[in-house]
Design an enzyme around this catalytic site. Structure first.
Site, short mmCIF file in Angstrom:
data_model
loop_
_atom_site.label_atom_id
_atom_site.label_comp_id
_atom_site.label_asym_id
_atom_site.label_seq_id
_atom_site.Cartn_x
_atom_site.Cartn_y
_atom_site.Cartn_z
N ASP D 8 0.80 -1.23 0.00
CA ASP D 8 0.00 0.00 0.00
C ASP D 8 0.83 1.29 0.00
O ASP D 8 1.46 1.64 1.00
CB ASP D 8 -0.93 0.06 1.22
CG ASP D 8 -1.68 -1.23 1.51
OD1 ASP D 8 -1.11 -2.31 1.37
OD2 ASP D 8 -2.84 -1.12 1.91
N GLU D 39 -4.15 1.76 -2.71
CA GLU D 39 -5.40 2.22 -2.09
C GLU D 39 -5.26 3.45 -1.21
O GLU D 39 -6.26 4.08 -0.88
CB GLU D 39 -6.08 1.08 -1.31
CG GLU D 39 -5.34 0.67 -0.07
CD GLU D 39 -6.27 0.22 1.07
OE1 GLU D 39 -7.49 0.13 0.89
OE2 GLU D 39 -5.74 -0.02 2.17
N ASN D 40 -4.02 3.76 -0.79
CA ASN D 40 -3.85 4.93 0.08
C ASN D 40 -2.96 5.99 -0.56
O ASN D 40 -2.37 6.82 0.13
CB ASN D 40 -3.21 4.51 1.41
CG ASN D 40 -3.93 3.38 2.09
OD1 ASN D 40 -3.49 2.24 2.04
ND2 ASN D 40 -5.07 3.68 2.69
N ASN D 67 -10.15 -1.62 0.89
CA ASN D 67 -11.30 -0.94 1.46
C ASN D 67 -11.26 0.57 1.22
O ASN D 67 -12.29 1.24 1.32
CB ASN D 67 -11.40 -1.24 2.97
CG ASN D 67 -10.13 -0.89 3.72
OD1 ASN D 67 -9.03 -1.22 3.28
ND2 ASN D 67 -10.27 -0.23 4.84
N HIS D 68 -10.08 1.10 0.89
CA HIS D 68 -10.00 2.55 0.63
C HIS D 68 -10.09 2.89 -0.85
O HIS D 68 -9.89 4.05 -1.22
CB HIS D 68 -8.70 3.10 1.21
CG HIS D 68 -8.71 3.15 2.71
ND1 HIS D 68 -9.49 4.05 3.41
CD2 HIS D 68 -8.08 2.41 3.64
CE1 HIS D 68 -9.32 3.86 4.72
NE2 HIS D 68 -8.46 2.86 4.88
N HIS D 153 -6.39 -8.43 0.55
CA HIS D 153 -6.44 -7.25 1.40
C HIS D 153 -7.26 -7.57 2.65
O HIS D 153 -8.49 -7.56 2.61
CB HIS D 153 -7.06 -6.11 0.59
CG HIS D 153 -6.83 -4.78 1.17
ND1 HIS D 153 -5.64 -4.12 1.04
CD2 HIS D 153 -7.61 -3.96 1.90
CE1 HIS D 153 -5.71 -2.94 1.65
NE2 HIS D 153 -6.91 -2.84 2.19
N HIS D 178 -3.00 -4.29 3.65
CA HIS D 178 -3.97 -3.62 4.54
C HIS D 178 -3.46 -3.29 5.94
O HIS D 178 -3.86 -2.27 6.50
CB HIS D 178 -5.29 -4.39 4.64
CG HIS D 178 -6.28 -3.77 5.57
ND1 HIS D 178 -6.90 -2.58 5.31
CD2 HIS D 178 -6.78 -4.18 6.78
CE1 HIS D 178 -7.74 -2.29 6.30
NE2 HIS D 178 -7.67 -3.23 7.20
N HIS D 180 -0.48 -2.54 6.79
CA HIS D 180 0.54 -1.50 6.65
C HIS D 180 1.81 -1.82 7.42
O HIS D 180 2.61 -0.92 7.68
CB HIS D 180 -0.01 -0.13 7.05
CG HIS D 180 -0.96 0.43 6.03
ND1 HIS D 180 -1.25 1.78 5.94
CD2 HIS D 180 -1.70 -0.16 5.06
CE1 HIS D 180 -2.12 1.96 4.96
NE2 HIS D 180 -2.42 0.82 4.42
FE LIG Z 1 -3.92 0.35 3.00
FE LIG Z 2 -6.93 -1.25 3.62
#
Ligand SMILES: [Fe+2]
Ligand SMILES: [Fe+2]
Ligand SMILES: [Fe+2]
Ligand SMILES: [Fe+2]
Ligand SMILES: [Fe+2]
Ligand SMILES: [Fe+2]
Ligand SMILES: [Fe+2]
Ligand SMILES: [Fe+2]
Lengths: 271, 271, 271, 271
Positions: D8, D39-40, D67-68, D153, D178, D180
């Site tokens: 990520d 995603e981030n 999810n992001h 994820h 996810h 991190h």
């Molecule tokens: Fe993430």
């Molecule tokens: Fe995530």
């Protein structure tokens, strides 16, 4: 003593039915003391000082809160100046406001109001059972206080019923809030405490827990970001209960539901 | 058509009140079809084939389930031979049993019974909204089926109300189960579907959701292993609802709560 | 001071690699003090007094715990007699045992060992941040204690990293346990505290977090009751870290991973 | 085939290290195909089309999500036009984009990329195990596709390891994202699939999972509304892995961690 409890006021529709109905109910039921949960009174999320005044003017003696207490940030600023506004007492030390206090009722009587939040399926605050134990050690129902009302703001019926039995005989009333749906389980527990799992919201029931229904339905059927939730503005139902206690013991003699207006079946206790 | 729905039977106390009261209620209310949730009927956890027979003998046409459907392992074995026992339809493909089926009612009428489980604060099954959509595509309320009853076994009031609106106009009834507390929000939604967030359990309410209260209270106040939960055996309350539908549309004409026996305030519809 | 920390011992495989490898590691690394998390050492769930003795005999000075501390019920009975066995300190008041204590190290030095449990995605205990604050007020790193080791038993990386920064400069080491997977983020934070999100389990990694893999996979793919989980018994990996601190400040000078045996890439610090 | 996976990307710091390091790594490792989770990448939350281009320009062949994925709303609009941007495949039917697709690699080879999201401690999407099963039925590793990369994820190590074993022998790589935080459990499972519980984020590790640490710490210690989270902007670490597969089987021959820059211990595979 005669008391009333009114569940979570949701938005303008909730405030409107409260303003319209509470004064008459309070008078007809000769209520000595009225507690109203106001955590969703401002646009469905939190409370402002102006709305607090509106709820007090409608006839509330005390306004309790919950997980939405801080949604309007200004509440963090004014809550310490407005002791009639409470928040769950089991927020961490240092949180503005309080959730345990004694208030005056007519005839020199004292009412202990307690506001606690559950932890099952919710953000973990301090242990509500331990915090209640600590607070109850400071008071003696039927002696130093004539009635004690516990607003237990919680999600799970198991935690609520457990709290009812834990508090049984030590408070006049243990009533749940937060699910926004009234339960039909009003009873007086073995030790004399009146109990209802949830008072229900005071709001428009043609909705998803008080909010316009389109967006919440989308949130369950799709998993994409949506517009913000907004409170439903159809005719609301005032939901709550009426409680009569014995001043010598502080325990419950009678507890009955109140539902007025809107979509739910109406019920008002006959005196 | 006249239908009854009875909420989660909990243990022997729940079975006793069902056996004692359901035959008379069914007769007095001239009910054509009765659905009973039986997920806690065996010692508070699951169902056995013997107990299934007991519930059917008391007057149930169909017995629905929930997250406790499999607590008595034997249910995995017999459910496929006993089509009147259902389980939430949104279990993964390959799960024994089913949660969507059409049953015969008197006069050649057909009743679709649906059993789904929510996902908020619960173990994630398949999407109950998508599964409902798929099942409803196979039937046409008022044409191929004369009534449709949805037992939505779920924790959160938000998911339940969202499901009510999602199903509105497409089923006769959307009633929640699982919280073990009856809600006082019976209403007919805009599209003609009767709705109640939770039917409540059929069990002893002097308890924590049907279980003897000492152990659940300990689980909240201490965080140590405890004895097993056991169902409370005091006098139980039968909780459920009565529904009258229009056979031409399958929609609701009237919905009223039923509470008989035990600690909760009694209510039975007058015909 | 030179310290070692070893992550959650899982079952016999975990105990075997500990017994085989810890004595040599301790000697080679000239470790003054060794902390081992033992919450899964007995059949993957909890700890017995016999196994506690086995872990101490292998070279541990202190054995910490977590959410599984009580899975073997006998631990509730013997923990108060065995001060080298700890459990998360933020269990409610009245819980047997403790999670904060000072131990002797060679040369008259003192080591504070702290064991706390997170709350995100876990059963809510008392606030671990507040409890840590209270405990740290009793000691002064580099003065009254020469080193301080915090085993933060938690699920979410966000809560763990937040705890690391919260404790930074006030403990020698903040190391996570509970996820059973070692993280590769060992570092010394700005204030001098060594940090690792998770030490990883000491168990067989050809598994699902130490358990034979068939049953856990079934639990995710079907949603039916399964057999019990059982610890995997293939060759295990000892997972942990080596820490060197400055006795004058109690802060970290060096932190390095240890992984010996089994499936993971091997690494042992060179002195 | 030689592949890289990068975890990520968090905010500008993550993009900067990616832009600076990925071209050289790709060249030095002679990577044929590179997958990056993005995603981030936009302010720590979601992705914009401009940033997608930036990540592709740095050397990514495919950018996965989680999810992001939708935090920047514009992604819902452009994802269908940009097939190199993926999102978890188990979002409900009707969601824009996709999480399963075959891409071209040098030499006429094909790479199947899969992106799925876990459900334990996360918003429930469709069953990732069932969705994977369905997708794998369409391809044959070593025949129709020469490699298959699964970005799973997910939060919980148990779900991740279960997915690894479930996919073992059917994909080249199952790597988590996810949390991190990179895990140190890279291994080749019994069936030939390379596995790592989490690749870790590509961001500034002097933070709480990539975000400036003050606000997250406040969220754990107080329970009041805070300012928004913002990505930490110190020097970031690129975290990921290098994988070598056998084109005839699609299975893993070698898997090694990559960590470059910032606070974590550096490691780059030697060819
Ligand atoms: Fe993430
Ligand atoms: Fe995530
Ligand atoms: Fe509320
Ligand atoms: Fe609430
Ligand atoms: Fe139930
Ligand atoms: Fe249930
Ligand atoms: Fe563990
Ligand atoms: Fe644990």
């Amino acid at each position: 003593m005669r008391l009333m409890f009114v569940g979570d006021i949701v938005g303008r529709a909730g405030r409107d039915v409260l303003t319209r109905e509470l004064p008459g109910l309070r008078r007809d039921l000769k209520a000595d003391f009225v507690v109203v949960n106001g955590e969703n009174s401002a646009r469905g999320a939190g409370i402002t000082e102006k709305i607090l005044d509106e709820i007090l003017a409608a006839g509330a003696d005390v306004v309790t809160g919950g997980n939405h207490s801080w949604d309007q940030r200004e509440a963090m600023g004014f809550i310490d100046k407005r002791p009639r506004l409470m928040r769950p007492h089991n927020y961490p030390a240092g949180t503005p406001g309080r959730g345990a206090a004694v208030f005056d009722a007519p005839g020199g009587r004292k009412v202990l109001v307690l506001n606690l939040m559950g932890r099952l399926f919710m953000d973990p605050l301090d242990d509500p059972f331990a915090v209640l134990e600590r607070e109850l050690a400071k008071h003696r129902l039927g002696t130093t206080v004539h009635a004690a009302v516990l607003d237990f703001h919680a999600e799970a019926t198991s935690e609520k019923m457990a709290m009812g039995h834990f508090a049984d005989g030590r408070v006049s009333l243990c009533v749940g809030t937060h699910t926004h749906v009234p339960t039909a389980d009003l009873m007086i527990l073995d030790g004399g405490t009146a109990y209802q799992s949830d008072a229900g919201m005071t709001g428009d029931y043609n909705s998803v827990i008080g909010m316009n229904k389109e967006v919440p339905v989308l949130r369950f059927t799709r998993k994409l970001p949506t517009e913000r939730l907004s409170p439903a503005e159809g005719e609301a139902t005032l939901c709550g209960l009426f409680l009569e206690t014995d001043d010598r013991t502080g325990l419950a003699k009678r507890v009955e539901p109140i539902r007025v207006g809107g979509r739910l079946s109406e019920t008002v206790p006959a005196l």
